[in-house]
Write a protein that holds these residues in place. Structure first.
Motif, mmCIF file in Angstrom:
data_model
loop_
_atom_site.group_PDB
_atom_site.id
_atom_site.type_symbol
_atom_site.label_atom_id
_atom_site.label_comp_id
_atom_site.label_asym_id
_atom_site.label_seq_id
_atom_site.Cartn_x
_atom_site.Cartn_y
_atom_site.Cartn_z
ATOM 1 N N UNK A 50 0.814 -1.215 0.000
ATOM 2 C CA UNK A 50 0.000 0.000 0.000
ATOM 3 C C UNK A 50 0.852 1.271 0.000
ATOM 4 N N UNK A 51 0.376 2.270 -0.731
ATOM 5 C CA UNK A 51 1.021 3.576 -0.763
ATOM 6 C C UNK A 51 0.230 4.551 0.103
ATOM 7 N N UNK A 102 0.480 9.375 11.364
ATOM 8 C CA UNK A 102 1.769 8.709 11.346
ATOM 9 C C UNK A 102 1.889 7.804 10.142
ATOM 10 N N UNK A 103 3.038 7.195 9.954
ATOM 11 C CA UNK A 103 3.238 6.325 8.790
ATOM 12 C C UNK A 103 2.301 5.124 8.816
ATOM 13 N N UNK A 104 1.936 4.665 7.623
ATOM 14 C CA UNK A 104 1.221 3.395 7.507
ATOM 15 C C UNK A 104 2.221 2.278 7.760
ATOM 16 N N UNK A 105 1.871 1.353 8.653
ATOM 17 C CA UNK A 105 2.750 0.237 8.989
ATOM 18 C C UNK A 105 2.156 -1.035 8.395
ATOM 19 N N UNK A 106 2.984 -1.782 7.670
ATOM 20 C CA UNK A 106 2.534 -2.982 6.970
ATOM 21 C C UNK A 106 3.213 -4.211 7.550
ATOM 22 N N UNK A 107 2.413 -5.198 7.928
ATOM 23 C CA UNK A 107 2.905 -6.510 8.312
ATOM 24 C C UNK A 107 2.255 -7.564 7.419
ATOM 25 N N UNK A 168 -7.442 -4.186 6.494
ATOM 26 C CA UNK A 168 -7.180 -2.782 6.813
ATOM 27 C C UNK A 168 -7.532 -2.503 8.266
ATOM 28 N N UNK A 169 -6.541 -2.070 9.036
ATOM 29 C CA UNK A 169 -6.758 -1.713 10.433
ATOM 30 C C UNK A 169 -6.100 -0.350 10.681
ATOM 31 N N UNK A 170 -5.989 0.034 11.937
ATOM 32 C CA UNK A 170 -5.347 1.306 12.264
ATOM 33 C C UNK A 170 -4.807 1.249 13.680
ATOM 34 N N UNK A 190 -1.802 -2.118 8.163
ATOM 35 C CA UNK A 190 -2.272 -3.014 7.118
ATOM 36 C C UNK A 190 -1.626 -4.382 7.286
ATOM 37 N N UNK A 191 -2.447 -5.424 7.272
ATOM 38 C CA UNK A 191 -1.962 -6.796 7.323
ATOM 39 C C UNK A 191 -2.179 -7.427 5.950
ATOM 40 N N UNK A 192 -1.093 -7.801 5.307
ATOM 41 C CA UNK A 192 -1.157 -8.360 3.959
ATOM 42 C C UNK A 192 -1.074 -9.882 4.010
#
Length: 363
Positions: A50-51, A102-107, A168-170, A190-192
């Protein structure tokens, strides 16, 4: 004619059921990995990252201890909401790593997440992971249940949990939430999936928020002004902390920017894009797209098995939503909140506020 550019729509992911939740040494038990939103990823490809337009996305890498670490530093940040026609509007907001949101964090599903929150605010704070299945001790709400610590100014705390979901979470503050959330203490989480069977070629994240900032012109004065069509004809430059206790918000943003300072989504004819939204504010935002319908694909981090076609999607406070679309209609199309006052800057006569543009470009 245009339909020849549309790709076949595939929603191959299958939601499962939560089979087991356990607590073991502060982490959910490993056999709980068949979570509520587990999906079938047979084969597939690596998912699109995600961007965060006008912001940043963080994808932590595995550390030597087998966990994925990320640090989020809470502080007061000068978030420039608007810079147009020689006028600037800056909110002295609460944020993380120098921006609000804040930044989007991706796991990825199955990751062992370790999120360290450093508190550089002048007051205590905590962090809550909204909609996430995790141990009670990591929920970030000290006043209720099994508490995680209150993070005092100058201190830090590391939240640890295993990622058992996809979607999609926050994250957001949960200490003095009335103040800290309204000042912007939030970000995308975001959980991918490990593998992805969708046709999505680009993925975007938007934090929708509202701000009450001091302005010379009040609504009763604006009422009788001539309408010039400018996005700043009722705006004066300001650099101030938002009036977080007010319910008279006059600036509305996407990823901390008000139109025309928002960055456009740019895609190509025939591409399939996903757009994700989250909202911790006071107001529901009916996000409307011009030019074509989209498919409502996810709500609160859960896939919608039979997506509904629509062109307006309501993102209520505390909700995450997502839609997908095939870019079939070339042009420059608005994507905006359909509450009229929210698509203006301090009730300006020109377009402003919670609005971006989706630009479809021929190959």
């Amino acid at each position: 004619m245009l339909s020849t550019f549309a790709k076949k729509k595939r929603f191959a992911h299958v939601s499962g059921a939560l089979l087991c939740i356990g607590v073991c040494s502060g982490m959910l038990a490993p056999d709980a990995s068949a979570a509520t939103n587990e999906r079938d990823h047979g084969g597939g490809r690596s998912p699109v990252i995600p961007q965060t337009l006008d912001g940043t996305t963080i994808v932590p890498t595995v550390s030597s201890d087998g966990q994925k670490h990320v640090t989020l530093t809470a502080s007061i940040v000068p978030q420039q909401l608007l810079n147009a026609d020689g006028k600037t509007v800056t909110a002295r907001a609460y944020g993380y790593n120098g921006s609000s949101p804040g930044p989007t964090v991706v796991f990825y599903e199955g990751d062992r997440a370790a999120i360290t929150v450093v508190n550089n605010l002048p007051e205590p704070t905590t962090m809550h992971f909204h909609g996430v299945i995790l141990p009670n001790s990591e929920d970030g709400v000290p006043a209720v249940g099994e508490p995680t610590p209150i993070i005092q100014p100058g201190e830090s705390y590391t939240y640890r949990f295993r990622v058992l979901q996809v979607g999609t979470h926050m994250y957001h503050a949960h200490q003095d939430g009335a103040k800290q959330e309204m000042l912007g203490s939030a970000g995308g989480l975001i959980f991918l999936p490990k593998r992805d069977n969708s046709d999505v070629t680009a993925d975007y994240v938007y934090f929708l928020h509202e701000w009450a900032l001091p302005q010379t012109l009040k609504p009763e004065q604006i009422n009788d002004l001539p309408r010039t069509g400018s996005p700043t004809d009722t705006v004066n430059s300001v650099d101030a902390m938002p009036m977080w206790a007010s319910n008279m918000q006059n600036f509305f943003s996407m990823n901390g920017k008000c139109y025309p300072s928002t960055t456009a989504i740019r895609t190509r004819l025939g591409d399939r894009i996903r757009v994700r939204f989250f909202n911790v504010g006071l107001t529901a935002h009916p996000v409307h797209l011009h030019g074509q319908d989209f498919e409502h694909s996810e709500e609160d981090g859960n896939e919608i098995k039979k997506p509904m076609k629509m062109n307006t999607l309501v993102v209520a406070p505390g909700k995450t939503q997502a839609f997908e679309l095939d870019a079939i209609n070339p042009g420059i199309w608005p994507l905006h909140c359909h509450i009229a006052h929210h698509a203006a800057n301090n009730l300006s006569s020109g377009f402003g506020g919670m609005m971006a543009t989706r630009v479809i470009i021929s190959p």
